[in-house]
Design a protein around this motif. Structure first.
Motif, PDB file in Angstrom:
ATOM      1  N   HIS A 364    -125.242 -58.073 -32.937  1.00 29.19           N
ATOM      2  CA  HIS A 364    -126.014 -58.569 -34.188  1.00 29.19           C
ATOM      3  C   HIS A 364    -127.066 -57.470 -34.585  1.00 29.19           C
ATOM      4  O   HIS A 364    -127.513 -57.357 -35.670  1.00 29.19           O
ATOM      5  N   VAL A 365    -127.852 -56.995 -33.566  1.00 26.90           N
ATOM      6  CA  VAL A 365    -128.868 -55.744 -33.674  1.00 26.90           C
ATOM      7  C   VAL A 365    -127.951 -54.480 -34.579  1.00 26.90           C
ATOM      8  O   VAL A 365    -128.691 -54.196 -35.357  1.00 26.90           O
ATOM      9  N   ALA A 380    -135.243 -55.458 -40.834  1.00 32.27           N
ATOM     10  CA  ALA A 380    -134.386 -56.517 -40.621  1.00 32.27           C
ATOM     11  C   ALA A 380    -134.611 -57.335 -39.482  1.00 32.27           C
ATOM     12  O   ALA A 380    -135.379 -56.869 -38.374  1.00 32.27           O
ATOM     13  N   THR A 381    -134.432 -58.508 -39.380  1.00 28.91           N
ATOM     14  CA  THR A 381    -134.749 -59.556 -38.407  1.00 28.91           C
ATOM     15  C   THR A 381    -133.485 -60.358 -38.117  1.00 28.91           C
ATOM     16  O   THR A 381    -132.891 -60.994 -38.918  1.00 28.91           O
ATOM     17  N   VAL A 382    -133.210 -60.286 -36.629  1.00 34.78           N
ATOM     18  CA  VAL A 382    -132.272 -61.164 -36.227  1.00 34.78           C
ATOM     19  C   VAL A 382    -132.859 -62.631 -35.442  1.00 34.78           C
ATOM     20  O   VAL A 382    -133.630 -62.633 -34.454  1.00 34.78           O
ATOM     21  N   GLU A 391    -133.452 -54.744 -24.713  1.00 29.75           N
ATOM     22  CA  GLU A 391    -134.186 -53.212 -24.588  1.00 29.75           C
ATOM     23  C   GLU A 391    -133.724 -52.153 -25.706  1.00 29.75           C
ATOM     24  O   GLU A 391    -132.511 -52.275 -26.231  1.00 29.75           O
ATOM     25  N   GLY A 392    -134.497 -51.429 -26.029  1.00 37.04           N
ATOM     26  CA  GLY A 392    -133.970 -50.347 -26.866  1.00 37.04           C
ATOM     27  C   GLY A 392    -133.757 -50.583 -28.527  1.00 37.04           C
ATOM     28  O   GLY A 392    -132.846 -50.112 -28.687  1.00 37.04           O
ATOM     29  N   LEU A 393    -134.694 -51.597 -28.834  1.00 38.25           N
ATOM     30  CA  LEU A 393    -134.164 -52.026 -30.181  1.00 38.25           C
ATOM     31  C   LEU A 393    -134.439 -51.012 -31.292  1.00 38.25           C
ATOM     32  O   LEU A 393    -135.508 -50.336 -31.199  1.00 38.25           O
ATOM     33  N   VAL A 399    -135.956 -59.169 -33.062  1.00 37.48           N
ATOM     34  CA  VAL A 399    -135.402 -60.168 -32.829  1.00 37.48           C
ATOM     35  C   VAL A 399    -136.470 -61.212 -32.595  1.00 37.48           C
ATOM     36  O   VAL A 399    -137.339 -61.215 -31.754  1.00 37.48           O
ATOM     37  N   VAL A 400    -136.213 -62.523 -33.409  1.00 34.01           N
ATOM     38  CA  VAL A 400    -137.099 -63.473 -33.296  1.00 34.01           C
ATOM     39  C   VAL A 400    -136.683 -64.825 -33.104  1.00 34.01           C
ATOM     40  O   VAL A 400    -135.647 -65.216 -33.493  1.00 34.01           O
ATOM     41  N   PRO A 401    -137.177 -65.677 -32.045  1.00 37.83           N
ATOM     42  CA  PRO A 401    -136.588 -66.945 -31.693  1.00 37.83           C
ATOM     43  C   PRO A 401    -136.992 -67.890 -32.869  1.00 37.83           C
ATOM     44  O   PRO A 401    -137.606 -67.671 -33.877  1.00 37.83           O
TER      45      PRO A 401
END
Length: 409
Positions: A364-365, A380-382, A391-393, A399-401
């Protein structure tokens, strides 16, 4: 106290018997255009109007609230209503709230007349089958602004959650589970009632579409109605949708199918999301995705719950509340053929990318980051129901809950 003032206070007094939930939608005041509060049936349009009328009355302003489904007012001419109003408030402009305006004979002519005499600030609401987004411009001829009211957002449904300690976070997670099931129609959420949900959908079906559109083949339309709703979150073309229906034993021509689907859209029951492209022709011929005005509707045909599609639908309606304009939301297919859920075009020209999922993965990332590069966007937001730390985004991907995403507003 005059008749209209007495009627106004009686309606506003009814608010004390309703459980109040603070809405984030706002009705603009003191503007010369007619303010039309529009949206699906039973999302709280009347309640929002009454709250605004009470607020203005408490500030000492001239306020009249009338429901046009009352027999006394239904056949009253605009001039007569204006005379009554001015007899009670001789000085200053009057805030005139007209609910169920579709019941007023010649309502569009009457509203234009009231607007043009310039003695009123006018606010109207009514059946979604009458105040449709496609009709307001032609009926009111540029004299209006619209406020689109959707079912409760999660933040509205949850209400104040305290200082954010572990107890509040636990409460919020439990509320999110409920919200994914029951959605945001006010009476459904407050009562956690399937019966009320069925009642809303059936009322939209019969009153806002069958009666309004003069549908003759009610049985045929009912099959299309629920089948189209069941395709929420999926990419379809008119041809593919027609073939899917044929597989269910229902044959109908494409023109009829398009008419049925657009009637559902005009009743604010669903939205169509087109593919993002700089070519209008490509946007027109590419598959479109369908989203429900409220994900709870899926409960009526989906057993067990398809949690992934519900999360996607929740993210869509959350973005719709932010933008206020469905035309600014698209989906995107990268050059490698990977689909990204949502592309949002901001008013200033910036592009935002959102990918929804149950659990964020590197795939997804990478997909979101690729779309970012191709569209030259900054971020961009996942959005993930379960957002485990990765790790290593890439610098421009986060990435957001889902819980945090929905509470941000």
């Amino acid at each position: 106290m005059g008749l209209l003032s007495e009627v106004t206070r009686e309606y506003i007094g009814s608010l004390q018997f309703v459980k109040a939930v603070e809405r984030e939608a706002r009705i603009p005041t003191h503007i010369t255009d007619i303010v039309a509060v529009v949206g699906a049936r039973r999302v709280g349009k009347t309640f929002l109007m009454l709250q605004k009328a009470r607020e203005l009355l408490e500030r000492g302003e001239n306020v009249i609230y009338v429901s046009m489904d009352e027999p006394f007012f239904r056949r009253m001419e605009a001039r007569k209503l204006a005379e009554l109003a001015k007899s009670e408030y001789p000085e200053g402009r009057i805030h005139l709230f007209l609910d169920e305006v579709q019941e007023w004979r010649n309502w569009d002519f009457n509203l234009r007349w009231l607007h043009d005499v310039k003695d009123f600030y006018i606010y109207v609401s009514g059946s979604s089958s009458t105040l449709q987004s496609s009709e307001i411009p032609s009926r009111l001829r540029g004299r209006y602004v619209s406020v689109v009211l959707l079912p409760f957002s999660f933040r509205e449904a949850a209400g104040p959650l305290g200082a954010g300690g572990f107890r509040d976070r636990g409460t919020a997670r439990g509320l999110l589970e409920d919200y994914l099931k029951w959605g945001g129609f006010p009476e459904v959420w407050l009562a956690r009632s399937r019966e009320k949900l069925v009642s809303i959908v059936e009322t939209v079906f019969y009153r806002d579409i069958v009666e309004r559109q003069g549908v003759r083949s009610v049985g045929e339309f009912k099959e299309v109605f629920y089948y189209v709703l069941s395709q929420y979150g999926n990419a379809v073309t008119w041809r593919s949708l027609r073939r899917l229906l044929e597989g269910e034993g229902l044959k109908l021509d494409t023109k009829t199918l398009i008419r049925y689907v657009y009637s559902m859209q005009q009743a604010f029951l669903l939205f169509q999301v087109k593919k993002f492209s700089f070519s209008e022709r490509e946007r027109a011929v590419s598959p479109r995705k369908i989203y429900l005005v409220d994900h709870s509707i899926a409960t009526l045909f989906e057993q067990p719950m398809d949690l992934g599609r519900r999360v996607e639908n929740v993210v869509y309606t959350h973005l719709l509340r932010r933008t206020g304009d469905p035309e600014r939301i698209s989906y995107y297919t990268t050059r490698r053929g990977r689909e990204v859920d949502f592309i949002v075009r901001e008013p200033g020209g910036a592009t935002r990318i959102y990918e929804s999922t149950l659990r964020a993965t590197r795939e997804h990332v990478d997909k979101a980051e690729q779309a970012c590069r191709e569209l030259k966007c900054s971020h961009a937001t996942v959005v993930a129901l379960e957002a485990e730390e990765l790790e290593g985004l890439p610098e421009r991907v986060s990435v957001v809950p889902l819980l945090e995403f929905l509470l941000r507003g």
